[in-house]
Scaffold this motif. Structure first.
Motif, short mmCIF file in Angstrom:
data_model
loop_
_atom_site.label_atom_id
_atom_site.label_comp_id
_atom_site.label_asym_id
_atom_site.label_seq_id
_atom_site.Cartn_x
_atom_site.Cartn_y
_atom_site.Cartn_z
N SER A 34 0.83 -1.22 0.00
CA SER A 34 0.00 0.00 0.00
C SER A 34 0.85 1.27 0.00
O SER A 34 0.46 2.30 -0.53
CB SER A 34 -0.97 0.01 1.18
N ARG A 39 3.21 6.36 -2.45
CA ARG A 39 4.44 6.83 -3.10
C ARG A 39 4.18 7.24 -4.55
O ARG A 39 4.72 8.23 -5.03
CB ARG A 39 5.52 5.74 -3.05
N SER A 98 4.49 10.44 2.98
CA SER A 98 4.08 10.52 4.39
C SER A 98 3.33 11.84 4.67
O SER A 98 2.38 11.87 5.46
CB SER A 98 5.32 10.39 5.27
N ALA A 101 -0.15 11.66 2.99
CA ALA A 101 -0.96 10.59 3.61
C ALA A 101 -1.70 11.08 4.85
O ALA A 101 -2.56 10.39 5.38
CB ALA A 101 -0.06 9.41 3.97
N ARG A 107 -6.73 9.82 1.73
CA ARG A 107 -6.84 8.43 2.18
C ARG A 107 -8.15 7.82 1.69
O ARG A 107 -8.19 6.66 1.29
CB ARG A 107 -6.75 8.33 3.71
N ARG A 128 0.37 0.77 6.85
CA ARG A 128 0.29 1.39 8.17
C ARG A 128 -1.07 1.14 8.84
O ARG A 128 -1.18 1.07 10.04
CB ARG A 128 0.47 2.91 8.08
N ASP A 129 -2.11 1.03 7.97
CA ASP A 129 -3.49 0.93 8.49
C ASP A 129 -4.24 -0.23 7.86
O ASP A 129 -5.46 -0.20 7.75
CB ASP A 129 -4.24 2.24 8.20
N ARG A 178 9.38 10.60 10.33
CA ARG A 178 8.30 9.94 9.58
C ARG A 178 7.44 9.12 10.54
O ARG A 178 6.21 9.15 10.46
CB ARG A 178 8.91 9.05 8.49
N ASP A 182 3.48 9.61 10.96
CA ASP A 182 2.57 8.49 10.66
C ASP A 182 1.77 8.07 11.91
O ASP A 182 0.62 7.66 11.81
CB ASP A 182 3.35 7.28 10.12
N ARG A 185 -0.89 11.34 13.16
CA ARG A 185 -1.93 11.94 12.33
C ARG A 185 -3.30 11.51 12.86
O ARG A 185 -3.45 10.44 13.47
CB ARG A 185 -1.75 11.56 10.86
O1 DC Z 1 5.55 1.87 3.56
P1 DC Z 1 6.17 3.06 2.83
O2 DC Z 1 7.42 3.55 3.48
O3 DC Z 1 6.35 2.76 1.39
O4 DC Z 1 5.07 4.24 2.93
C1 DC Z 1 5.35 5.55 2.53
C2 DC Z 1 4.42 6.51 3.26
O5 DC Z 1 3.08 6.31 2.80
C3 DC Z 1 4.37 6.33 4.77
O6 DC Z 1 5.35 7.09 5.43
C4 DC Z 1 2.97 6.79 5.11
C5 DC Z 1 2.17 6.46 3.88
N1 DC Z 1 1.37 5.24 4.04
C6 DC Z 1 0.19 5.34 4.71
O7 DC Z 1 -0.13 6.40 5.23
N2 DC Z 1 -0.62 4.26 4.83
C7 DC Z 1 -0.28 3.09 4.32
N3 DC Z 1 -1.09 2.05 4.43
C8 DC Z 1 0.96 2.95 3.63
C9 DC Z 1 1.78 4.04 3.52
#
Ligand code: DC
Length: 218
Positions: A34, A39, A98, A101, A107, A128-129, A178, A182, A185
């Motif tokens: 995700s 990205r 980030s 996001a 989202r 992340r979620d 970061r 993350d 938020r």
């Molecule tokens: O997992 P990653 O480092 O490729 O993710 C990059 C950014 O994208 C991360 O810092 C926050 C956002 N992100 C998010 O908010 N929710 C997700 N499910 C995946 C990534």
């Protein structure tokens, strides 16, 4: 028939990508990275030189974005037909992802794009979620983390191996910033989903983590 889902959430650099890909391969399930969706949006926003504080403009780009994932040995991501894979892993892309996001409107637009990956015979979803928002129904959930110091040095090694110039102290600081963004938020912050298996990989090999996750599913 219900489609089984395994979610793997955690901060950047915890090894989620490597573990998720290996587990998906071993179970022969689909894989959702995700972070690469956030990205890709970051790349689109940067290419259009859009002001990242202009939420409406970022949302409009997210809505119009044509993304294609080609899953061979290596993941290839195309944005509007153009291969953007080489730009996905950069620090600028990650940090911009980030930042955008944080917007709940962004989202919301990306939610369905992620849920579309849930297909038979099953899905490993990394982010992340995944367990807290996108696939709350998942039967198996993992929260994979490691100390910021360990994640910083892993990232540093990765960049060095790719011949990219890197500064360990700066990378660790960026990782901490970061994490904070993350986790703090308001919408879908990074946190352990209820019932998720907590794994701290700081002192574990990647093989040990993969084994523990496969054991959970089986
Ligand atoms: O997992 P990653 O480092 O490729 O993710 C990059 C950014 O994208 C991360 O810092 C926050 C956002 N992100 C998010 O908010 N929710 C997700 N499910 C995946 C990534």
């Amino acid at each position: 028939m219900s489609i089984p889902v395994l979610t793997i959430d955690g901060p950047s650099g915890a090894g989620k990508g490597t573990v998720s890909r290996a587990v998906a391969k071993s179970l022969d399930w689909n894989y959702l990275d995700s972070g690469s969706i956030y990205r890709s949006l970051a790349i689109a926003v940067l290419e259009k030189q859009t002001d990242i504080e202009d939420v409406d403009a970022v949302v409009a780009i997210a809505q119009a974005m044509q993304l294609a994932f080609e899953c061979g040995d290596e993941l290839v991501v195309k944005l509007g037909g153009v291969d953007i894979t080489s730009k996905l892993a950069t620090e600028t892309t990650g940090n911009t992802a980030s930042i955008i996001a944080v917007y709940p409107e962004v989202r919301a637009v990306l939610l369905q794009k992620q849920r579309d990956f849930k297909q038979l015979p099953g899905l490993v979803a990394d982010g992340r979620d995944m367990g807290t928002v996108v696939f709350t129904e998942a039967a198996n959930k993992v929260y994979l983390t490691a100390s910021a110091k360990e994640r910083g040095s892993r990232r540093y090694k990765q960049l060095k191996e790719k011949g990219i110039d890197a500064n360990l102290e700066l990378i660790t600081k960026e990782i901490e910033a970061r994490d904070q963004r993350d986790q703090q938020r308001a919408t879908a912050p990074l946190k352990k989903a209820e019932g998720a298996l907590y794994i701290d990989s700081s002192d574990m090999s990647i093989e040990q983590v993969i084994e523990e996750v496969i054991n959970l599913v089986q």
